[in-house]
Design an enzyme around this catalytic site. Structure first.
Site, PDB file in Angstrom:
ATOM      1  N   HIS A  12      47.903  48.986  39.597  1.00  0.00           N
ATOM      2  CA  HIS A  12      48.818  48.447  39.104  1.00  0.00           C
ATOM      3  C   HIS A  12      48.708  48.225  37.662  1.00  0.00           C
ATOM      4  O   HIS A  12      47.555  48.026  37.145  1.00  0.00           O
ATOM      5  CB  HIS A  12      49.184  47.001  39.691  1.00  0.00           C
ATOM      6  CG  HIS A  12      48.001  46.086  39.679  1.00  0.00           C
ATOM      7  ND1 HIS A  12      47.236  45.921  40.517  1.00  0.00           N
ATOM      8  CD2 HIS A  12      47.794  44.854  38.500  1.00  0.00           C
ATOM      9  CE1 HIS A  12      46.636  45.018  40.065  1.00  0.00           C
ATOM     10  NE2 HIS A  12      46.780  44.485  38.903  1.00  0.00           N
ATOM     11  N   HIS A  16      46.858  43.881  31.622  1.00  0.00           N
ATOM     12  CA  HIS A  16      45.542  44.780  31.992  1.00  0.00           C
ATOM     13  C   HIS A  16      46.266  45.849  33.099  1.00  0.00           C
ATOM     14  O   HIS A  16      47.222  45.747  33.400  1.00  0.00           O
ATOM     15  CB  HIS A  16      44.494  43.747  32.946  1.00  0.00           C
ATOM     16  CG  HIS A  16      45.226  43.112  34.235  1.00  0.00           C
ATOM     17  ND1 HIS A  16      45.797  42.045  34.243  1.00  0.00           N
ATOM     18  CD2 HIS A  16      45.269  43.665  35.474  1.00  0.00           C
ATOM     19  CE1 HIS A  16      46.207  41.708  35.353  1.00  0.00           C
ATOM     20  NE2 HIS A  16      45.889  42.806  36.238  1.00  0.00           N
ATOM     21  N   GLU A  60      40.749  45.740  35.448  1.00  0.00           N
ATOM     22  CA  GLU A  60      40.600  45.214  36.656  1.00  0.00           C
ATOM     23  C   GLU A  60      40.401  46.138  37.525  1.00  0.00           C
ATOM     24  O   GLU A  60      40.702  47.355  37.551  1.00  0.00           O
ATOM     25  CB  GLU A  60      41.897  44.357  37.214  1.00  0.00           C
ATOM     26  CG  GLU A  60      41.659  43.692  38.599  1.00  0.00           C
ATOM     27  CD  GLU A  60      42.974  43.035  38.931  1.00  0.00           C
ATOM     28  OE1 GLU A  60      43.906  43.421  38.476  1.00  0.00           O
ATOM     29  OE2 GLU A  60      42.796  42.183  39.787  1.00  0.00           O
TER      30      GLU A  60
HETATM   31 CO    CO Z   1      45.836  42.657  38.250  1.00  0.00          CO
END
Ligand code: CO
Length: 134
Positions: free
Chosen positions: A7, A79, A130
């Site tokens: 994502h 992020h 991440e």
């Molecule tokens: Co995230």
């Protein structure tokens, strides 16, 4: 080592307005908002054919994204999240390469119930990264 893009997270000042932009203007499949008190965020998922966009808004007093929104009043990209098969192996390789793992370096359970780690933006082209074990 990294696999699929899981994502991209975008912090927004108004979740309802952001949801409407993605639903109506961009014509995407947009979820209802979900509060994640443990993570200090409210999330809306935009489900695309090949990945997700997460619209994030601060939840509660000590949200980890509150400062970001103060600095970026219109919101902004927060992020990107890449999938890895083995988060411990990934962490150890990243550390061996000199990359900085944020926090105490131990994976936490992320917003999707899977182990995650965050990597210092200065080591990754100015972008907070991440990694999530899938
Ligand atoms: Co995230």
């Amino acid at each position: 080592m990294i696999g699929n893009l899981n994502h991209i997270a975008i912090v927004v000042p108004d979740l309802a307005a952001a949801s409407e932009v993605y639903r109506s203007t961009l014509g995407a499949d947009v979820s209802d908002p979900k509060d994640l008190p443990d993570h200090g965020v409210t999330t809306v998922f935009v489900n695309l054919p090949n990945t997700k966009i997460e619209l994030l808004h601060p939840y509660g007093e000590n949200s980890p994204i509150a400062k970001f929104l103060e600095r970026n009043k219109d919101g902004g990209m927060h992020h990107i999240c890449y999938e890895v098969v083995d988060i411990i192996a990934a962490r150890d390789k990243l550390k061996a390469e000199g990359a900085r793992v944020l926090g105490d370096g131990e994976p936490k359970i992320g917003a999707h119930g899977k182990p995650v780690l965050f990597l210092h933006p200065k080591d990754f082209c100015g972008t907070l990264v991440e990694i999530e074990q899938v």
